[in-house]
Scaffold this motif. Structure first.
Motif, PDB file in Angstrom:
ATOM      1  N   THR A  28       0.760  -0.974   0.254  1.00 32.62           N
ATOM      2  CA  THR A  28      -0.107   0.122   0.447  1.00 32.62           C
ATOM      3  C   THR A  28       0.998   1.104   0.262  1.00 32.62           C
ATOM      4  O   THR A  28       2.228   1.318  -0.308  1.00 32.62           O
ATOM      5  N   GLY A  29       0.014   2.354  -0.248  1.00 27.67           N
ATOM      6  CA  GLY A  29       0.980   4.310  -0.270  1.00 27.67           C
ATOM      7  C   GLY A  29       1.176   4.729  -1.213  1.00 27.67           C
ATOM      8  O   GLY A  29       1.259   3.618  -2.518  1.00 27.67           O
ATOM      9  N   ASP A  30       1.624   5.468  -1.511  1.00 24.49           N
ATOM     10  CA  ASP A  30       2.660   6.259  -2.758  1.00 24.49           C
ATOM     11  C   ASP A  30       2.753   5.067  -3.339  1.00 24.49           C
ATOM     12  O   ASP A  30       3.041   5.238  -4.717  1.00 24.49           O
ATOM     13  N   GLY A  31       4.407   4.541  -2.613  1.00 24.10           N
ATOM     14  CA  GLY A  31       5.234   3.550  -3.845  1.00 24.10           C
ATOM     15  C   GLY A  31       4.714   2.635  -4.802  1.00 24.10           C
ATOM     16  O   GLY A  31       5.248   1.586  -5.750  1.00 24.10           O
ATOM     17  N   MET A  32       3.155   1.868  -4.453  1.00 28.71           N
ATOM     18  CA  MET A  32       2.651   1.602  -4.996  1.00 28.71           C
ATOM     19  C   MET A  32       1.095   1.961  -5.701  1.00 28.71           C
ATOM     20  O   MET A  32       0.355   1.002  -6.460  1.00 28.71           O
ATOM     21  N   ALA A  33       1.124   3.055  -5.925  1.00 26.71           N
ATOM     22  CA  ALA A  33       0.511   3.130  -6.595  1.00 26.71           C
ATOM     23  C   ALA A  33       0.060   3.069  -7.832  1.00 26.71           C
ATOM     24  O   ALA A  33      -0.803   2.627  -8.722  1.00 26.71           O
ATOM     25  N   GLU A  34       1.000   3.018  -8.577  1.00 27.47           N
ATOM     26  CA  GLU A  34       1.387   2.282 -10.329  1.00 27.47           C
ATOM     27  C   GLU A  34       0.598   1.167 -10.415  1.00 27.47           C
ATOM     28  O   GLU A  34       0.041   1.064 -11.393  1.00 27.47           O
ATOM     29  N   ALA A  35       0.836   0.466  -9.206  1.00 29.14           N
ATOM     30  CA  ALA A  35       0.886  -1.008  -9.488  1.00 29.14           C
ATOM     31  C   ALA A  35      -0.838  -1.263  -9.964  1.00 29.14           C
ATOM     32  O   ALA A  35      -1.142  -1.947 -10.299  1.00 29.14           O
ATOM     33  N   HIS A  36      -1.430  -0.429  -8.316  1.00 29.06           N
ATOM     34  CA  HIS A  36      -2.830  -0.780  -7.823  1.00 29.06           C
ATOM     35  C   HIS A  36      -3.433  -0.256  -9.090  1.00 29.06           C
ATOM     36  O   HIS A  36      -4.525  -0.649  -9.648  1.00 29.06           O
TER      37      HIS A  36
END
Length: 160
Positions: A116-124
Motif C-alpha cells: 500500500t502507500g504512494d510507492g505502490m500507486a502505479e501497481a494499483h
C-alpha cells in the motif's frame, strides 16, 4: 518500446538482479514482516511460471510470475519493471501473459497481494485498469494496513 516476453528460469544472473532491484524498491515501503517475497529458488519451483520481458538488446527489463495454488487459484507474484521502462506498457504486457496462462490452465480466479502507500500507486492502477477488483486477504496473508489484495475471475473459453 518493443519487448519480448518469454517464460524463463529465475536462476539467471540478470533475473536475480531484477529480483534484487524489486526487493530494494520494496524495502522502505513496509515492515519486513509484511513483505511476502519469493526468492529466485522459490520462483523456480514447478508451481511457478516466470515471464521475463527483455528489450531489443536482450536486457531484462521486467518480470512477473504466476504461482498456481491447486486447480482453483492462480496468484500473481513478483511483478516488476525497471524504472526506465515504466509507462511503456511493459507491466501490462507481463500481466496479460500471466492472465492468459491462468486462462489456459482453466484457473477460475487470479489473485494478488501487493503493498500500500504512494510507492505502490502505479501497481494499483495497473491492476484495477486491467480488471482486478479489491478484496480481502486470501491464503495465509494477514490482514494489515501494509497489504492490498485484488482478484479477477477468469472467463474460460468454451470449446465450440
Amino acid at each position: 518500446m518493443a519487448v519480448t516476453i518469454a517464460v524463463e528460469t529465475p536462476l539467471q544472473d540478470d533475473v536475480r538482479a531484477l529480483v534484487e532491484r524489486l526487493n530494494d524498491h520494496l524495502l522502505p515501503l513496509s515492515p519486513l514482516e509484511f513483505q511476502f517475497k519469493m526468492t529466485v529458488e522459490q520462483m523456480a519451483d514447478s508451481e511457478t511460471t516466470l515471464f521475463v520481458a527483455r528489450d531489443e538488446s536482450g536486457k531484462a527489463v521486467g518480470m512477473g510470475a504466476l504461482k498456481q495454488h491447486g486447480p482453483e487459484l492462480g496468484e500473481v507474484k513478483r511483478m516488476y519493471t525497471v524504472p526506465e521502462v515504466r509507462g511503456q506498457r511493459v507491466g501490462r504486457q507481463l500481466l496479460e501473459r500471466i492472465v492468459d496462462l491462468a486462462r489456459q490452465r482453466n484457473l477460475p480466479i487470479v489473485m494478488l497481494e501487493t503493498g500500500t502507500g504512494d510507492g505502490m500507486a502505479e501497481a494499483h492502477r495497473l491492476y484495477t485498469r486491467y480488471g482486478f477488483m479489491p478484496r480481502g486477504p486470501f491464503l495465509d496473508y494477514p490482514d494489515s494496513e501494509w497489504s492490498a489484495f485484488f482478484e479477477m475471475p477468469i472467463k474460460v473459453e468454451q470449446d465450440a
